[in-house]
Design a protein around this motif. Sequence first.
Motif, PDB file in Angstrom:
ATOM      1  N   UNK A  33     -12.600 -32.951 -13.397  1.00  0.00           N
ATOM      2  CA  UNK A  33     -13.988 -31.976 -13.443  1.00  0.00           C
ATOM      3  C   UNK A  33     -14.200 -32.374 -11.359  1.00  0.00           C
ATOM      4  N   UNK A  34     -15.050 -31.514 -11.860  1.00  0.00           N
ATOM      5  CA  UNK A  34     -14.963 -30.927 -10.358  1.00  0.00           C
ATOM      6  C   UNK A  34     -14.875 -31.938  -8.851  1.00  0.00           C
ATOM      7  N   UNK A  35     -15.271 -33.035  -8.590  1.00  0.00           N
ATOM      8  CA  UNK A  35     -14.849 -34.013  -7.687  1.00  0.00           C
ATOM      9  C   UNK A  35     -13.696 -34.348  -7.513  1.00  0.00           C
ATOM     10  N   UNK A  36     -12.935 -34.541  -8.547  1.00  0.00           N
ATOM     11  CA  UNK A  36     -11.589 -35.166  -8.812  1.00  0.00           C
ATOM     12  C   UNK A  36     -10.585 -34.397  -8.092  1.00  0.00           C
ATOM     13  N   UNK A  37      -9.554 -35.333  -8.106  1.00  0.00           N
ATOM     14  CA  UNK A  37      -7.963 -34.520  -7.556  1.00  0.00           C
ATOM     15  C   UNK A  37      -7.645 -33.872  -8.442  1.00  0.00           C
ATOM     16  N   UNK A  38      -7.115 -32.735  -8.105  1.00  0.00           N
ATOM     17  CA  UNK A  38      -6.341 -32.188  -9.364  1.00  0.00           C
ATOM     18  C   UNK A  38      -5.477 -32.959 -10.268  1.00  0.00           C
ATOM     19  N   UNK A  39      -4.968 -32.486 -11.046  1.00  0.00           N
ATOM     20  CA  UNK A  39      -4.104 -32.653 -11.828  1.00  0.00           C
ATOM     21  C   UNK A  39      -2.269 -33.370 -11.374  1.00  0.00           C
ATOM     22  N   UNK A  40      -2.384 -31.505 -10.480  1.00  0.00           N
ATOM     23  CA  UNK A  40      -0.698 -31.720 -10.243  1.00  0.00           C
ATOM     24  C   UNK A  40      -0.808 -30.787  -8.725  1.00  0.00           C
ATOM     25  N   UNK A  41      -0.261 -30.929  -7.967  1.00  0.00           N
ATOM     26  CA  UNK A  41      -0.088 -29.487  -6.616  1.00  0.00           C
ATOM     27  C   UNK A  41       1.584 -29.936  -6.381  1.00  0.00           C
ATOM     28  N   UNK A  42       1.727 -28.473  -5.430  1.00  0.00           N
ATOM     29  CA  UNK A  42       3.083 -28.790  -5.011  1.00  0.00           C
ATOM     30  C   UNK A  42       3.555 -29.834  -4.520  1.00  0.00           C
ATOM     31  N   UNK A  43       4.934 -30.475  -4.938  1.00  0.00           N
ATOM     32  CA  UNK A  43       5.290 -31.756  -4.517  1.00  0.00           C
ATOM     33  C   UNK A  43       4.686 -32.845  -5.513  1.00  0.00           C
ATOM     34  N   UNK A  44       4.309 -32.692  -6.554  1.00  0.00           N
ATOM     35  CA  UNK A  44       4.101 -33.578  -7.810  1.00  0.00           C
ATOM     36  C   UNK A  44       5.569 -34.063  -8.628  1.00  0.00           C
ATOM     37  N   UNK A  45       4.650 -35.071  -9.082  1.00  0.00           N
ATOM     38  CA  UNK A  45       6.654 -35.352  -9.962  1.00  0.00           C
ATOM     39  C   UNK A  45       5.676 -35.255 -11.018  1.00  0.00           C
ATOM     40  N   UNK A  46       6.061 -34.569 -12.081  1.00  0.00           N
ATOM     41  CA  UNK A  46       5.648 -34.762 -13.772  1.00  0.00           C
ATOM     42  C   UNK A  46       6.326 -34.924 -14.612  1.00  0.00           C
ATOM     43  N   UNK A  47       6.240 -35.338 -16.521  1.00  0.00           N
ATOM     44  CA  UNK A  47       6.891 -35.249 -16.786  1.00  0.00           C
ATOM     45  C   UNK A  47       6.418 -34.351 -18.065  1.00  0.00           C
TER      46      UNK A  47
END
Length: 151
Positions: free
Chosen positions: A91-105
């Motif tokens: 949503x507009x005021x939320x943090x991004x799902x991921x960004x540079x450096x994010x560890x993901x599965x």
Amino acid sequence: MINVRELEEVIDLMNRSSVQKIHIEHEGTTVIIDKAEATAVPPKREQAEQHHVQTRAVENSYEEKEDQVDGDTQQHQVLSPMVGTFYSRPEEDADPFVQVGSKIKSNDTVGIIEAMKLFNDVEAGVDGEVTEVLVDDGQVVEFGQPLFVVK
């Protein structure tokens, strides 16, 4: 390529009928719409009626690209599974799902693509760390366009 307006008409017809699932293949593009797998979208998206249809990458629809870098380190591109508007946050005021450096599965949601007022999760498809974000929030993306680089 499947005509977006025709696909929108099919979805409208499904919503008014008892049909639960439809599978369309046309010129190498596959679309699966399954009402049983639909879930709600975060509430602060646009005021328009909101539906979320989970899309699944169908075998041979698109391929993950890999480049050999520094011996054993693999870089993977997360590709767009469809044409639409890419959103990096729920949503507009939320943090991004991921960004540079994010560890993901591999099953982590890394973004949302809106197509015809339907919001579709984009899953990483690979475990690792995001090293590049290749698209901006609100940018129109094409089928198969690289969205992220993951190592």
